[in-house]
Motif scaffolding. Structure first.
Motif, PDB file in Angstrom:
ATOM      1  N   GLU A 241      35.626 -11.497  82.267  1.00  0.00           N
ATOM      2  CA  GLU A 241      34.690 -11.841  83.357  1.00  0.00           C
ATOM      3  C   GLU A 241      33.386 -11.152  82.827  1.00  0.00           C
ATOM      4  O   GLU A 241      32.116 -11.476  83.023  1.00  0.00           O
ATOM      5  CB  GLU A 241      35.142 -11.151  84.488  1.00  0.00           C
ATOM      6  CG  GLU A 241      35.313  -9.650  84.655  1.00  0.00           C
ATOM      7  CD  GLU A 241      36.464  -9.041  84.303  1.00  0.00           C
ATOM      8  OE1 GLU A 241      37.040  -7.936  84.644  1.00  0.00           O
ATOM      9  OE2 GLU A 241      37.423  -9.719  83.817  1.00  0.00           O
TER      10      GLU A 241
ATOM     11  N   ARG B 293      31.781 -13.506  80.356  1.00  0.00           N
ATOM     12  CA  ARG B 293      31.423 -14.607  80.956  1.00  0.00           C
ATOM     13  C   ARG B 293      30.058 -14.261  81.842  1.00  0.00           C
ATOM     14  O   ARG B 293      29.006 -15.297  81.893  1.00  0.00           O
ATOM     15  CB  ARG B 293      32.387 -15.062  82.223  1.00  0.00           C
ATOM     16  CG  ARG B 293      32.077 -16.648  83.146  1.00  0.00           C
ATOM     17  CD  ARG B 293      33.183 -16.814  83.657  1.00  0.00           C
ATOM     18  NE  ARG B 293      34.447 -17.198  82.972  1.00  0.00           N
ATOM     19  CZ  ARG B 293      34.375 -18.341  82.166  1.00  0.00           C
ATOM     20  NH1 ARG B 293      33.567 -19.250  82.711  1.00  0.00           N
ATOM     21  NH2 ARG B 293      35.368 -18.891  81.759  1.00  0.00           N
ATOM     22  N   ALA B 294      29.924 -13.054  82.299  1.00  0.00           N
ATOM     23  CA  ALA B 294      28.580 -13.104  82.947  1.00  0.00           C
ATOM     24  C   ALA B 294      27.466 -13.002  82.105  1.00  0.00           C
ATOM     25  O   ALA B 294      26.379 -13.568  82.387  1.00  0.00           O
ATOM     26  CB  ALA B 294      28.691 -11.487  83.567  1.00  0.00           C
TER      27      ALA B 294
ATOM     28  N   VAL C 180      26.979 -16.842  81.405  1.00  0.00           N
ATOM     29  CA  VAL C 180      26.337 -17.438  82.681  1.00  0.00           C
ATOM     30  C   VAL C 180      24.920 -16.793  82.782  1.00  0.00           C
ATOM     31  O   VAL C 180      23.781 -17.718  83.204  1.00  0.00           O
ATOM     32  CB  VAL C 180      27.102 -17.032  83.973  1.00  0.00           C
ATOM     33  CG1 VAL C 180      26.174 -17.470  85.203  1.00  0.00           C
ATOM     34  CG2 VAL C 180      28.566 -17.745  83.829  1.00  0.00           C
TER      35      VAL C 180
ATOM     36  N   GLY D 153      22.708 -16.839  80.559  1.00  0.00           N
ATOM     37  CA  GLY D 153      22.113 -17.579  79.738  1.00  0.00           C
ATOM     38  C   GLY D 153      21.709 -16.818  78.437  1.00  0.00           C
ATOM     39  O   GLY D 153      20.583 -17.294  77.676  1.00  0.00           O
TER      40      GLY D 153
ATOM     41  N   ASN E 112      30.758 -23.131  73.070  1.00  0.00           N
ATOM     42  CA  ASN E 112      29.325 -23.007  73.667  1.00  0.00           C
ATOM     43  C   ASN E 112      28.469 -22.483  72.636  1.00  0.00           C
ATOM     44  O   ASN E 112      27.081 -23.053  72.519  1.00  0.00           O
ATOM     45  CB  ASN E 112      29.484 -22.088  74.885  1.00  0.00           C
ATOM     46  CG  ASN E 112      29.881 -22.535  76.034  1.00  0.00           C
ATOM     47  OD1 ASN E 112      29.934 -23.979  76.071  1.00  0.00           O
ATOM     48  ND2 ASN E 112      30.075 -21.859  77.187  1.00  0.00           N
TER      49      ASN E 112
END
Length: 522
Positions: free
Chosen positions: A144, A147-148, A151, A153, A190
């Motif tokens: 998580e 992911r932060a 997310v 960017g 990604n």
């Protein structure tokens, strides 16, 4: 007839030669996660940077600065570059604590968007460096937290930093991207989609400092990792030339991560194995299998083991590269994990055509294989049993006799008492095939006597009462087919005028081969 039915999980782990003549050209099946997954102590998925290095010697003056979390939040968001730098560095130092770094605390404070923005501060490379380092350590945490970072960017600006004129900034960006890619296939893809690979490859050169090259090799290995889904064919084709180059590097950490990368790329279908084999890496991989460094030996052995799960042609290329000059020695390696992987690789060679089996015999693999069947740890013995099973289902009668002469019967019979029903069934099937081979040359009676003399008949008879229905049926089938009185009479009459000297002498040869000798446990 024996079924030699492999349990479903086993069929996912090994290529396997079926006993049916129509299915003799076996389908090679990918190895399961259990055998091939990289343990955390073998290769780290993520790495946190806790080394207190500085981009600029002048940064030493900030060593004494200690800020509270609220001061850090305020300073990171300040417009003054120097104040922002000090606060970002203080945040990074908090995240670099060896024990219990407050990764979530920094994320929950909402600092990631600002840290990502600071990555773009090309006029302030020290600030870029500290921001990249902070994000590297956040991304080293739980999914998580990674992911932060994603997310927030961070990926695209980190990729752009791979072209930074400041090597330390560039290296920290490599590290951060490696942590992001190491989280799993989603973030790996990604990073790939952000065109990171071409930028990474431009950094690979003989002039780059070794510590930096280690980070690149590790990041590339994470870009090769995971197979649900695999990295794209295009990405793999981009990376393979660089991996081939890195495989010739003398640094052991670079070599280790490069071998791990190749092990991930070969953990798949024949086409993926072919992509790697076609680069010409096999001779170097075989060379590295003789390394005394466990962190090089393990992934190089695993890569070669993956390759021999491929087509017969791919296995032939591995044989031509000399794997059978190394694998038998690895069966005596002090590490059971290496013995296990070596036995697994040999089982896949044994699952090939008879000429592959003959090369296995010629290289002297049978004596150490019998040794691990006798004295190895159970997990190694299981792999050795599979090697013997593949050997007996695909080998010629003459090859099976050579297997018996090597002393395989005694340890197999001793293993009939193990509390593993599937292995017991496989061993019973192996004994059935050996008896069948003896019958073809009219020497079944001698083979039955040999098995009985080793205590095999008593154990097979006892297994007829086994609580597992398939074990009991398989044992019953052997007794009825090969040890019943009626069958013995027919065999004796048939053998009266059809003696086969090679097998007639087998009992004496076998007992000579299996005389107990003192020696270290492999």
């Amino acid at each position: 007839m024996p079924t030699l039915d492999a349990p479903e999980e086993r069929l996912r782990k090994f290529k396997y030669r079926g006993k049916d003549a129509s299915a003799r050209r076996q389908q090679r099946i990918a190895v399961s996660l259990e055998l091939r997954k990289a343990k955390k102590d073998e290769q780290a998925l993520k790495r946190r940077n806790i080394t207190d290095v500085s981009l600029d010697p002048s940064d030493q003056q900030t060593k004494g600065v200690s800020l509270t979390l609220q001061e850090i939040i305020s300073g990171v968001n300040a417009s003054d570059p120097e104040l922002c730098f000090q606060a970002t560095q203080a945040a990074r130092k908090m995240l670099s604590r060896e024990k219990n770094p407050p990764l979530k605390l920094i994320v929950d404070a909402g600092l990631i968007p600002r840290l990502v923005e600071l990555l773009k501060s090309s006029l302030h490379p020290r600030l870029q460096f500290e921001a990249a380092w902070a994000l590297t350590n956040i991304a080293s945490g739980a999914s998580e937290l990674t992911r932060a970072v994603v997310v927030g960017g961070a990926i695209q600006p980190l990729v752009e930093l791979l072209s930074s004129p400041h090597m330390t900034v560039c290296e920290q960006a490599v590290w951060a991207l490696g942590n992001i890619a190491g989280d799993g296939p989603e973030f790996r893809d990604n990073v790939i989609a952000s065109d990171a690979i071409p930028h990474l490859l431009t950094l690979v050169s003989s002039s780059i400092p070794v510590p930096f090259l280690r980070n690149i090799a590790w990041t590339l290995s994470n870009l090769c990792r995971n197979k649900n889904p695999y990295p794209s064919d295009h990405a793999v084709k981009q990376m393979l030339p660089a991996l081939f180059y890195l495989l010739g590097h003398p640094d052991r950490e670079v070599l280790s991560d490069t071998c791990w990368a190749l092990s991930y790329l070969t953990d798949g279908c024949d086409a993926r194995i072919g992509q790697v084999v076609d680069t010409g890496v096999l001779p170097r991989l075989v060379e590295l299998m003789s390394s005394s460094e466990l962190n090089i030996l393990t992934p190089s052995l695993r890569t070669v083991g993956n390759i021999v799960t491929g087509t017969d042609h791919q296995t032939q290329l591995a044989l031509d590269a000399g794997i059978l000059g190394v694998l038998p020695q690895l069966l005596t390696h002090p590490r059971p994990s290496i013995q296990k992987e070596a036995a697994w690789a040999l089982s896949n060679v044994a699952a090939g055509p008879r000429q592959h089996i003959q090369r296995l015999i010629a290289c002297g693999a049978l004596p150490p294989l019998v040794a691990v069947l006798k004295n190895g740890e159970f997990k190694v013995q299981k792999e050795a049993v599979w090697t013997v099973a593949n050997f007996t289902t695909g080998g010629s009668v003459e090859q099976l006799i050579q297997l018996v002469q090597a002393g395989v019967l005694e340890p197999l019979i001793n293993l009939l008492t193990i509390p593993d029903n599937k292995m017991v069934i496989i061993i019973l099937d192996v004994l059935f095939f050996i008896l069948q081979a003896a019958e073809k040359i009219s020497q079944k009676e001698n083979m039955c006597l040999l098995i009985e003399g080793l205590g095999g008949l008593d154990r097979i008879e006892a297994l007829q009462l086994h609580e597992n229905h398939q074990v009991a049926l398989t044992a019953l089938n052997i007794i009825e087919r090969h040890f019943s009185e009626e069958e013995e009479t027919v065999t004796a009459l048939r053998a009266r005028d059809q003696d086969h000297k090679f097998l007639k002498d087998l009992t004496n040869t076998y007992h000579c081969c299996t005389t107990p000798k003192p020696g270290p446990r492999p």
